[in-house]
Write an enzyme that holds these catalytic residues in place. Structure first.
Site, PDB file in Angstrom:
ATOM      1  N   CYS A  51       1.233  -1.213  -0.446  1.00 38.49           N
ATOM      2  CA  CYS A  51       0.139   0.104   0.256  1.00 38.49           C
ATOM      3  C   CYS A  51       0.871   1.447  -0.418  1.00 38.49           C
ATOM      4  CB  CYS A  51      -0.805  -0.022   1.156  1.00 38.49           C
ATOM      5  SG  CYS A  51      -0.416   0.307   2.837  1.00 38.49           S
ATOM      6  N   ASP A  52       1.842   1.561   0.614  1.00 42.34           N
ATOM      7  CA  ASP A  52       2.552   2.402   0.347  1.00 42.34           C
ATOM      8  C   ASP A  52       3.795   2.602  -0.989  1.00 42.34           C
ATOM      9  OD1 ASP A  52       2.674   0.417   2.341  1.00 42.34           O
ATOM     10  OD2 ASP A  52       5.590   1.329   3.296  1.00 42.34           O
ATOM     11  N   ALA A  53       3.294   1.748  -2.001  1.00 47.04           N
ATOM     12  CA  ALA A  53       3.152   2.242  -3.321  1.00 47.04           C
ATOM     13  C   ALA A  53       2.395   3.634  -3.520  1.00 47.04           C
ATOM     14  CB  ALA A  53       3.206   1.155  -4.080  1.00 47.04           C
TER      15      ALA A  53
END
Length: 364
Positions: free
Chosen positions: A148-150
């Site tokens: 999800c950081d992407a």
């Protein structure tokens, strides 16, 4: 003691005001400059000066300039760009390595002289179109943006690049990959993102859960997402066909994040198990504060409902900054909830602090 101070400060602040005064604005601006100067004097990175940690930090510096127009920020951005020869890091297939390009594109967009966007152009083209096994899906990395950081690292870069180029085709490519991540990681019952597939529940159970039995939702991971959404929506055309999806997602997450704010004004590293590490954490909280404040400032979120949340959060964030400018209480690099202390810091924590301040300044 620190928690008690947070409680006292945030409670008083939330009760007495719902807007920012000019004198408070001056204090916030001073804290922003101090934070950046401390960070510049203490350079750090995980892999390279162009890695994601500096990408997040310098995104905060760029937004600080956009909010204040103070040349001190563009001076730092230009020095950084020249040091890096305007390069991203070297993994074209990895969203993290696009993040630094946000600050380069920002400088170009305001007419800064001497910016070289050719390396940015190249990594964006390669990231979107060059063959790589990550694009084809491998175990644990089911799509290009498998964590999800992407969604903070790449989509805001692609959105602001599309705006600079006046080319919506980049938005369409971004949307394709975003939806893959959304379908993989977004929990529609909780309105939160799992960090990656390891934390996705199959049916009603998983081997990975908190001691209280709840799902594991990492504060900074969700901060990356909602903060990234705010940056994306900032530059996304009002008539873009998929904009309603992103606005709806932003609002859903905002409601959930608001409800998970703790009494001291900050969020815990484990959103659904605040007792696991019962203290505030700045990087996740900073991104949440930035996003909620941005939502208020743009009219996507109701001012009366969200201003007290944002102001309470900012008071607590400000208390995490030490007298020399250092921003503490930042969880170290990781992928799941872990503790922090008053002395733990990272450059992306400073970036989150600057992002939050840049929008709190605009509250009316």
């Amino acid at each position: 003691m620190m928690v008690l101070v947070f409680l006292l400060l945030s409670s008083a602040y939330a009760c007495k005001t719902t807007s920012i005064s000019s004198s408070t604005n001056d204090t916030i601006k001073e804290s922003m400059v101090k934070a950046m100067k401390w960070q510049e004097a203490h350079p750090i990175h995980a892999k390279a000066p162009t890695d994601w940690t500096n990408g997040a930090y310098y995104t905060g510096v760029a937004r600080a300039h956009a909010a204040t127009q103070d040349k001190v920020y563009t001076d730092v951005l230009m020095q950084m760009g020249k040091r890096n020869a305007w390069q991203p890091w070297n993994r074209f297939y990895h969203a993290d390595d696009l993040a630094i390009c946000y600050s380069y594109i920002y400088l170009q967009s305001i007419g800064a002289k001497g910016v070289d966007l050719q390396p940015t152009d190249s990594i964006i083209q390669d990231h979107l179109f060059k063959p790589h096994e990550w694009r084809e899906g491998i175990k644990g990395k089911e799509n290009l943006w498998w964590w999800c950081d992407a969604l903070f690292m790449a989509p805001p870069v692609l959105t602001t690049y599309a705006k600079l180029k006046n080319d919506k085709s980049y938005l369409d490519e971004m949307h394709t990959y975003f939806m893959q991540t959304y379908d993989l990681l977004y929990d529609k019952k909780e309105n939160l993102f799992a960090r990656d597939s390891r934390f996705v529940w199959e049916g009603d159970s998983t081997d990975v859960k908190e001691k209280n039995g709840n799902k594991v939702f990492w504060s900074r991971g969700n901060g990356w997402v909602i903060g990234g959404l705010a940056l994306m929506l900032e530059d996304m055309p009002a008539d873009y066909q998929h904009r309603p999806f992103y606005e709806k997602l932003f609002k859903e997450m905002a409601v959930r994040i608001k409800g998970l704010q703790q009494p001291d004004g900050l969020w815990r590293t484990s959103l659904l198990s605040p007792e696991s590490f019962n203290h505030g954490e700045v990087s996740g909280s900073g991104f949440h504060t930035f996003a909620l404040a941005w939502g208020v400032n743009t009219g996507l979120l109701d001012k009366a409902e969200y201003n007290p949340v944002v102001l309470k959060a900012w008071t607590a964030l400000a208390a995490c900054q030490q007298s020399d400018g250092k921003v503490g209480w930042v969880q170290n690099i990781g992928f799941d909830p872990q503790p922090a202390t008053k002395d733990t810091w990272q450059n992306y924590g400073t970036g989150a602090f600057l992002l939050a301040a840049s929008e709190v300044l605009k509250l009316k």
